[in-house]
Design an enzyme around this catalytic site. Structure first.
Site, PDB file in Angstrom:
ATOM      1  NE  ARG A  45     -48.476 -63.839 -14.105  1.00  0.00           N
ATOM      2  CZ  ARG A  45     -48.863 -65.090 -13.820  1.00  0.00           C
ATOM      3  NH1 ARG A  45     -48.049 -65.917 -13.177  1.00  0.00           N
ATOM      4  NH2 ARG A  45     -50.048 -65.521 -14.191  1.00  0.00           N
ATOM      5  CD  GLU A  81     -42.706 -66.240 -17.708  1.00  0.00           C
ATOM      6  OE1 GLU A  81     -43.584 -66.886 -18.288  1.00  0.00           O
ATOM      7  OE2 GLU A  81     -42.666 -66.087 -16.484  1.00  0.00           O
ATOM      8  CG  HIS A 116     -44.717 -69.606 -15.791  1.00  0.00           C
ATOM      9  ND1 HIS A 116     -44.989 -68.298 -16.125  1.00  0.00           N
ATOM     10  CD2 HIS A 116     -45.602 -69.924 -14.799  1.00  0.00           C
ATOM     11  CE1 HIS A 116     -46.000 -67.845 -15.376  1.00  0.00           C
ATOM     12  NE2 HIS A 116     -46.382 -68.828 -14.574  1.00  0.00           N
TER      13      HIS A 116
HETATM   14  C1  DGY Z   1     -50.961 -68.772 -12.949  1.00  0.00           C
HETATM   15  O1  DGY Z   1     -51.949 -69.479 -13.171  1.00  0.00           O
HETATM   16  O2  DGY Z   1     -51.063 -67.553 -12.839  1.00  0.00           O
HETATM   17  C2  DGY Z   1     -49.657 -69.453 -12.772  1.00  0.00           C
HETATM   18  O3  DGY Z   1     -48.609 -68.584 -12.993  1.00  0.00           O
HETATM   19  C3  DGY Z   1     -49.555 -70.677 -13.659  1.00  0.00           C
HETATM   20  O4  DGY Z   1     -48.420 -71.417 -13.382  1.00  0.00           O
END
Ligand code: DGY
Length: 321
Positions: free
Chosen positions: A240, A269, A287
């Site tokens: 993240r 983002e 992402h």
């Molecule tokens: C999630 O599912 O948390 C991932 O970041 C998706 O790519």
């Protein structure tokens, strides 16, 4: 009795809509690849019993209020659920679910794509060739970091961190990890050693982040950590964005305090920190961690199954509250 309505906030692979309709629910899909505006999200949410949400949908008190008292389940189409105010959902009796497990391999593969692209300067090479700037083989051009013998540092070894560590076997890397728990699988399979955060940051040639985001982990990697890292090291983030202080990362890359970064996630983002996109020594992805057809289809089915279970009065298969 009128049909219960479920909102799906983005275009997604087919299983979810098919399963939800097959189970007798009225499904409303915001049929776009792009996130809806906040106003659109809130207005479409009104009166829904179920919400199949994407990780970019902020499900907070305002959203829950907009949905109204009939909302019973928020099924996140993601494993990380930091976009959802869990305490507020629990207080209102709204079940929250996620999609664990099915995206482990896809995300670990992508972390390795970033590790290789960043250490071997794949994008810089690609750009040089495309731009017509390549003048022929050179003994000193775009030299990168050799992975064999280098140290892979994993911050967090849950499912995805473990899968990233196990994949290092073929590359002959030394593996260090920081986690609250001992990881027997990594210790046995790749002789990984558990260390504190400072040792991890100081020793790693490749520092890869695999912890969930929570307010306590905001900017866990910032100016101090970049100063501690080797000047030849790279940072990889597929977890993240807010784990990393992005302006401090830009400053560290500019100053040459670290050699590069491979990022799939960002603090805000889809916006990037000022100056990040201008740096040659970063690889920037939009992402894509779970973005394989097979994984996204499984996530789609799983999220729908979670919604169906709750709306039918059962426990969902993947609850997080
Ligand atoms: C999630 O599912 O948390 C991932 O970041 C998706 O790519």
């Amino acid at each position: 009795m009128s049909e219960q309505q479920v909102l799906v906030t983005r275009r997604m692979p087919p299983p979810a809509e098919r399963l939800l309709r097959g189970a007798g629910f009225a499904v409303e899909v915001i049929d776009s690849e792009e996130p809806p505006s906040r106003a659109q999200f809130l207005s479409r949410l009104r009166g829904k019993a179920g919400l199949l949400a994407m990780l970019s949908d902020c499900v907070d008190a305002e959203a829950l209020e907009a949905a109204g008292p009939g909302l019973r389940v928020v099924a996140d189409y993601a494993v990380g659920f930091d976009n959802i105010d869990l305490a507020e959902c629990t207080r209102r009796g709204v079940r929250v679910t996620n999609t664990p497990g099915v995206l482990t391999d896809a995300t670990a593969d992508l972390a390795w794509a970033l590790i290789l692209a960043t250490t071997r300067r794949v994008c810089e090479g690609d750009q040089l060739v495309r731009a017509g700037g390549w003048r022929g083989w050179s003994g000193t051009q775009l030299l990168g970091l050799q992975l064999s013998g280098a140290t892979l540092g994993l911050l967090g070894v849950g499912r995805i961190g473990t899968a990233v560590g196990l994949r290092s076997l073929g590359f002959g890397m030394r593996v260090l990890y920081t986690d609250a728990r001992v990881n027997d699988e990594l210790e046995q399979q790749v002789a990984a050693r558990r260390v504190g955060l400072e040792e991890l940051v100081t020793q790693s040639d490749v520092l890869s982040l695999h912890i969930p985001f929570a307010p306590e982990s905001r900017h866990l990697i910032g100016a101090r950590e970049f100063d501690l890292m080797k000047r030849s090291a790279v940072l990889i983030n597929t977890a993240r964005g807010p784990l990393v202080d992005e302006p401090a990362l830009v400053a560290a890359l500019r100053a040459g305090n670290i050699a590069g970064a491979g990022l799939d996630v960002y603090e805000d983002e889809p916006r990037l920190a000022v100056g990040l996109a201008e740096l040659p020594n970063v690889v920037l992805l939009p992402h894509l961690g779970s973005a394989t057809t097979a994984t996204r289809e499984r996530m789609s089915a799983m999220a729908a199954e979670n919604v169906i279970a709750v709306l039918r009065g059962s426990d969902p298969p993947n609850p997080v509250n």
